[in-house]
Design an enzyme around this catalytic site. Sequence first.
Site, mmCIF file in Angstrom:
data_model
loop_
_atom_site.group_PDB
_atom_site.id
_atom_site.type_symbol
_atom_site.label_atom_id
_atom_site.label_comp_id
_atom_site.label_asym_id
_atom_site.label_seq_id
_atom_site.Cartn_x
_atom_site.Cartn_y
_atom_site.Cartn_z
ATOM 1 N N PHE A 159 -2.687 -4.506 7.526
ATOM 2 C CA PHE A 159 -3.495 -3.515 6.910
ATOM 3 C C PHE A 159 -3.380 -3.452 5.241
ATOM 4 C CE2 PHE A 159 -0.309 -0.995 8.730
ATOM 5 C CZ PHE A 159 0.236 -0.469 7.605
ATOM 6 N N GLU A 193 9.541 6.433 -5.719
ATOM 7 C CA GLU A 193 7.971 6.704 -5.636
ATOM 8 C C GLU A 193 7.851 7.745 -6.929
ATOM 9 O OE1 GLU A 193 6.463 7.794 -1.752
ATOM 10 O OE2 GLU A 193 6.709 5.833 -1.050
ATOM 11 N N ASN A 215 -6.865 8.607 4.971
ATOM 12 C CA ASN A 215 -6.263 9.663 5.490
ATOM 13 C C ASN A 215 -5.867 10.948 4.362
ATOM 14 O OD1 ASN A 215 -4.009 8.484 4.473
ATOM 15 N ND2 ASN A 215 -3.049 8.132 6.597
ATOM 16 N N THR A 221 -0.171 10.161 10.612
ATOM 17 C CA THR A 221 -1.187 9.015 9.964
ATOM 18 C C THR A 221 -2.402 8.887 10.336
ATOM 19 O OG1 THR A 221 1.090 7.493 9.727
ATOM 20 C CG2 THR A 221 -0.782 6.307 9.144
ATOM 21 N N ARG A 266 5.584 16.084 4.757
ATOM 22 C CA ARG A 266 5.234 15.280 5.939
ATOM 23 C C ARG A 266 4.308 16.076 7.085
ATOM 24 N NH1 ARG A 266 5.564 9.791 5.432
ATOM 25 N NH2 ARG A 266 5.486 9.462 7.691
ATOM 26 N N HIS A 317 -0.618 11.181 0.866
ATOM 27 C CA HIS A 317 0.520 10.281 1.006
ATOM 28 C C HIS A 317 1.633 11.233 0.532
ATOM 29 C CE1 HIS A 317 3.601 7.127 0.395
ATOM 30 N NE2 HIS A 317 4.146 7.982 -0.310
ATOM 31 N N TYR A 330 2.745 -0.003 -2.418
ATOM 32 C CA TYR A 330 3.062 -0.229 -0.865
ATOM 33 C C TYR A 330 3.501 -1.499 -0.396
ATOM 34 C CZ TYR A 330 -0.046 3.915 0.267
ATOM 35 O OH TYR A 330 -0.605 5.118 0.420
ATOM 36 N N LYS A 341 -5.375 10.837 -2.078
ATOM 37 C CA LYS A 341 -5.815 9.320 -1.996
ATOM 38 C C LYS A 341 -7.276 9.251 -2.675
ATOM 39 C CE LYS A 341 -2.685 7.734 1.564
ATOM 40 N NZ LYS A 341 -2.679 6.898 2.683
HETATM 41 P P1 IDP Z 1 1.990 7.330 6.488
HETATM 42 O O1 IDP Z 1 1.175 7.227 5.234
HETATM 43 O O2 IDP Z 1 2.039 8.429 7.326
HETATM 44 O O3 IDP Z 1 3.807 7.506 6.070
HETATM 45 P P2 IDP Z 1 2.559 4.250 7.028
HETATM 46 O O4 IDP Z 1 2.600 3.758 8.205
HETATM 47 O O5 IDP Z 1 3.547 4.263 5.743
HETATM 48 O O6 IDP Z 1 1.730 5.896 7.139
HETATM 49 O O7 IDP Z 1 1.213 3.663 6.468
HETATM 50 C C1 IDP Z 1 0.937 3.790 4.891
HETATM 51 C C2 IDP Z 1 -0.638 4.015 4.884
HETATM 52 O O8 IDP Z 1 -1.135 2.893 5.262
HETATM 53 C C3 IDP Z 1 -1.238 5.160 5.837
HETATM 54 O O9 IDP Z 1 -0.976 6.319 5.260
HETATM 55 C C4 IDP Z 1 -2.496 4.603 5.685
HETATM 56 O O10 IDP Z 1 -3.497 4.974 4.626
HETATM 57 C C5 IDP Z 1 -2.522 3.108 6.155
HETATM 58 N N1 IDP Z 1 -2.236 2.770 7.443
HETATM 59 C C6 IDP Z 1 -1.299 2.973 8.134
HETATM 60 N N2 IDP Z 1 -1.508 2.272 9.310
HETATM 61 C C7 IDP Z 1 -2.775 1.768 9.131
HETATM 62 C C8 IDP Z 1 -3.618 0.920 10.035
HETATM 63 O O11 IDP Z 1 -3.350 0.718 11.159
HETATM 64 N N3 IDP Z 1 -5.040 0.656 9.669
HETATM 65 C C9 IDP Z 1 -5.354 1.005 8.219
HETATM 66 N N4 IDP Z 1 -4.462 1.645 7.434
HETATM 67 C C10 IDP Z 1 -3.198 1.979 7.920
#
Ligand code: IDP
Length: 141
Positions: free
Chosen positions: A57, A126, A112, A91, A85, A115, A49, A9
């Site tokens: 978010f 994807e 974070n 996350t 993963r 992805h 997304y 990212k």
């Molecule tokens: P993942 O990337 O661990 O699979 P997902 O729930 O699919 O997590 O969420 C996709 C992306 O959305 C996350 O990697 C993160 O960048 C963002 N995200 C998820 N939850 C939040 C949140 O509560 N606040 C802000 N960004 C979030």
Amino acid sequence: MERTLSLIKPDGVSRNLIGEVIRFFEKAGLKVVALKMLRLTKEEAKQFYIVHKERPFYDSLTDYMSSGPIVAMVLEGENAIARCREIMGATDPAEAAEGTIRKTFGLDKEKNTVHGSDSPESAAREIAFFFSELDLISGTR
Ligand code: IDP
């Protein structure tokens, strides 16, 4: 053999972590079979997304994901989806296990660093979002 889509990212690319992140995957035995650097438009980030479109978010996430260059790659290996993963961690970097990419480099729940596809269906979608059949054939030739 399984394939998964991973992204470095904008927070990872801007902090010069491309090599470090790829190292985590390669040292765990996952193979990079396709790779490119690009910058998504806001519309492309929203499309990528789309499953999160109802989440609070979504707007912030898609602003962030289109804020600078990213690296997209296809990783191949046994159980590549689950292993990618595992190597990434939870996350929220604060909740991620020690030794994971997100624990090591993640800034917050949004920024974070990486992805990884979460199922065979999302991996197929994807991978096709970023790469052509020819890119994949070429990378494994
Ligand atoms: P993942 O990337 O661990 O699979 P997902 O729930 O699919 O997590 O969420 C996709 C992306 O959305 C996350 O990697 C993160 O960048 C963002 N995200 C998820 N939850 C939040 C949140 O509560 N606040 C802000 N960004 C979030």
